[in-house]
Write a protein that holds these residues in place. Structure first.
Motif, short mmCIF file in Angstrom:
data_model
loop_
_atom_site.label_atom_id
_atom_site.label_comp_id
_atom_site.label_asym_id
_atom_site.label_seq_id
_atom_site.Cartn_x
_atom_site.Cartn_y
_atom_site.Cartn_z
N PRO A 535 0.88 -1.27 -0.06
CA PRO A 535 -0.04 -0.10 0.09
C PRO A 535 0.97 1.35 -0.17
O PRO A 535 2.12 1.04 0.23
N PRO A 536 0.34 2.26 -0.20
CA PRO A 536 0.96 3.56 -0.38
C PRO A 536 1.92 4.08 1.17
O PRO A 536 1.15 3.57 2.03
N ARG A 537 2.91 4.35 1.01
CA ARG A 537 3.59 4.97 2.30
C ARG A 537 2.94 6.12 2.82
O ARG A 537 2.65 6.26 4.06
N PHE A 538 2.32 6.91 2.06
CA PHE A 538 1.39 8.12 2.66
C PHE A 538 0.23 8.13 1.73
O PHE A 538 0.34 8.05 0.46
N HIS A 539 -0.92 8.79 2.43
CA HIS A 539 -2.18 8.79 1.70
C HIS A 539 -2.64 10.27 2.09
O HIS A 539 -2.87 10.36 3.48
N CYS A 540 -2.61 11.26 1.31
CA CYS A 540 -3.15 12.36 1.30
C CYS A 540 -4.67 12.78 0.88
O CYS A 540 -4.72 12.30 -0.18
N PHE A 541 -5.32 13.27 1.72
CA PHE A 541 -6.64 13.66 1.21
C PHE A 541 -7.23 14.93 2.10
O PHE A 541 -6.63 15.51 2.81
N GLY A 542 -8.52 15.28 2.10
CA GLY A 542 -9.29 16.37 2.36
C GLY A 542 -10.65 15.62 2.78
O GLY A 542 -10.94 15.03 3.61
N HIS A 543 -11.51 16.82 2.17
CA HIS A 543 -12.84 16.54 2.15
C HIS A 543 -13.84 16.73 3.45
O HIS A 543 -14.68 17.49 3.70
N ASP A 544 -13.49 16.10 4.60
CA ASP A 544 -13.71 16.24 5.84
C ASP A 544 -13.37 17.39 6.49
O ASP A 544 -12.02 17.10 7.21
#
Length: 573
Positions: A535-544
């Motif tokens: 899986p990815p080392r880092f997962h960047c997101f937002g939305h909430d």
């Protein structure tokens, strides 16, 4: 987010000399307020009842029988007339004499003045501070709760029962520090969502005021379902809450922002070069600062410095300080809980790549503090697609901002979010056909837009997608802020495209129950991540917006970079 709120086009009535009037007009122009200038008390008295006013600003005057403010001994006809209006405008006495002589200032306040001021900063304080009144469109129980909190801040509460009454008060009877509304139950009477599922005439009207009152939706239903919460914020609500404690915390947060802003305004002016004038030639530094502890991270260090300055100016007991300190403590706790630091804690022979992650800037990109870095990641919601905002202008302004900040980074990677409807040709083919090619063509050379696609930089693999959950499928309603909403079958196919072994995954939506509300994230995305061998080392997101922060998983570090709520605490935001 959280200014005083004007009474429609009422503007400011100003009785003063040329110099003071020029200062009033200068400050009013920042907030889109009109100024009606008069030079005599007779003219001011003639104007005061002609229309609603947000504020009345008057000098003490020097000519007896002409412009003397206190024409009735210890009382002023103008102030008395202003205070008899419903609701009364803010009244400021603009006078160096009154500011320097406490007995004169006390006389002004006893006569009914809300403030005694003698500078741009003081007038800004008067206009930006939440007006001491709240408009409440709700039932008796909710109104009683609002009143219990308002009383702690000496705010008056005016209750109305219908949308029409509320719109009349908003447009003609301001200013308002806040507008609090329940969802309502009667279509055409008090139901605030009178357009699509995320469009409200009431909220749009509030947000058009300059400065805008804080718009609060007070609803247990909306608090229970994050989809409904999102609909409220998509319509333009500043907050969705359902308890007295949450309302009080919101007001304290606004006070923190205001206190920080006003303290910054009080610092002597220094010349700041126009953004881009010097930055355009600036290259990213070859060696970035090393953060040896959580206290040195930019988001922490900047706020610790601000808090220290504010505490000296305001005192440790000021209500704004607790809100600011709590946020810093929460961020420090998150960083210290990570098994490994986010950035290298010491110098190393290889040259690590420094990433900076932001999300959900919603047309507030120019207020965002960007620390030094090599790669900037933006995980969507570039525009403020709330109500009837002009998102074409928002997108153009975002492009202009990118052009100015792009020299600071070697690479900038951008994905869209559910508010960026102009970039979704599947749901909005006509609008996207006009706007998207121009957007892509204007991106600076080092800015890459990802849409179910990837890029490699210095051997590091980045993959991004704007896809979010489909509320038509989950809630049975179509929302207008629905860019890149895809049904389960489509999402399953898109998430299957995430490559094994990438270093950074960029999505707008969070994975289910990770740094988000329980019904906000995507279960299919979480399932894909759990099923990956690498899986990815880092997962960047937002939305909430309510879950800004960082959290470590078994193999992936998750980062919610949504700045919509965080920026409320920043200076000038």
């Amino acid at each position: 987010g959280g200014g005083g709120g004007g009474g429609g086009g009422g503007g400011i009535l100003c009785m003063a000399g040329t110099e003071t009037t020029a200062t009033v007009k200068k400050v009013a122009a920042r907030y889109g307020l009109s100024v009606t200038a008069v030079s005599t008390l007779a003219d001011a008295m003639a104007e005061i009842s002609r229309k609603p006013w947000m504020a009345v600003v008057a000098a003490l005057g020097t000519r007896r029988g002409v412009d003397i403010l206190f024409d009735r001994g210890t009382e002023s006809s103008l102030i008395l007339a202003a205070k008899q209006l419903e609701p009364p405008p803010l009244v400021g006495v603009f006078s160096w004499t009154a500011c320097e002589a406490k007995n004169v200032a006390s006389r002004c306040r006893r006569a009914g003045a809300d403030a005694v001021i003698c500078s741009e900063e003081g007038l800004t304080d008067l206009l930006v501070a939440p007006a001491p009144r709240v408009l409440c469109l709700a039932g008796e129980d909710t109104t009683a709760t609002v009143k219990s909190v308002a009383n702690k801040f000496n705010f008056a509460v005016v209750r109305v029962a219908t949308n029409d009454e509320a719109l009349d008060h908003i447009c003609n009877r301001g200013p308002w520090g806040a507008v609090v509304a329940a969802l309502g139950t009667r279509p055409g009477v008090d139901l605030i969502f009178d357009g699509a599922a995320d469009r409200s005439t009431l909220i749009s009207t509030v947000k058009r005021l300059k400065p805008s009152p804080t718009m609060v939706v007070f609803s247990h239903t909306a608090c229970r379902f994050s989809g409904m919460t999102q609909a409220c914020t998509d319509a333009g609500a500043d907050a969705v809450l359902c308890t007295a404690d949450a309302l009080e915390k919101l007001i304290l947060t606004i006070e923190a922002s205001r206190a920080s802003f006003l303290h910054d305004m009080s610092v002597p002016d220094v010349h700041v070069p126009e953004l881009g004038a010097e930055i355009e030639a600036e290259e990213p530094p070859s060696q970035f600062p090393i953060y040896r502890s959580a206290l040195e991270y930019p988001i922490i260090a900047l706020r610790l410095e601000q808090n220290c300055e504010l505490e000296k100016a305001l005192g440790s007991s000021h209500p704004a300080m607790k809100s600011l300190k709590d946020f810093v403590d929460e961020m420090i706790g998150m960083l210290n809980a990570l098994p490994q630091p986010l950035t290298v804690p010491s110098l190393c022979p290889s040259s690590p790549v420094r990433f900076v992650h932001i999300s959900d800037t919603h047309h507030h990109h120019r207020n965002v503090h960007l620390p030094e870095g090599e790669v900037l990641l933006h995980t969507g919601d570039l525009v403020g697609n709330y109500g009837d905002r002009d998102i074409e202008k928002h997108l153009a302004d975002f492009l202009n901002w990118l052009a100015k900040i792009s020299p600071r980074f070697k690479l900038i990677v951008v994905i869209a979010g559910n508010h960026d409807t102009l970039l979704d040709e599947q749901r909005y083919p006509r609008e996207a056909a006009r706007a998207k090619p121009a957007f892509l063509a204007r991106l600076p050379g080092n800015v890459k837009y990802l849409e179910h696609s990837g890029i490699e930089y210095e051997g590091l693999k980045i993959w991004g997608s704007p896809t979010v959950c489909c509320r038509e499928e989950t809630l049975g309603k179509r929302y207008l802020s629905n860019a890149f909403e895809r049904r389960k079958a489509d999402r399953q196919q898109i998430w299957s495209m995430i490559p094994e072994g990438i270093d950074v995954l960029m999505t707008h939506v969070p994975p289910h129950r990770i740094l988000c509300a329980s019904d906000c994230g995507c279960e299919l995305l979480l399932g894909r991540l759990k099923g990956m061998a690498a899986p990815p080392r880092f997962h960047c997101f937002g939305h909430d917006h309510d879950y800004f922060g960082v959290k470590a998983g078994p193999k992936t570090t998750f980062i919610n970079g949504a700045l919509e709520e965080v920026r409320r605490m920043d200076r000038g935001a």
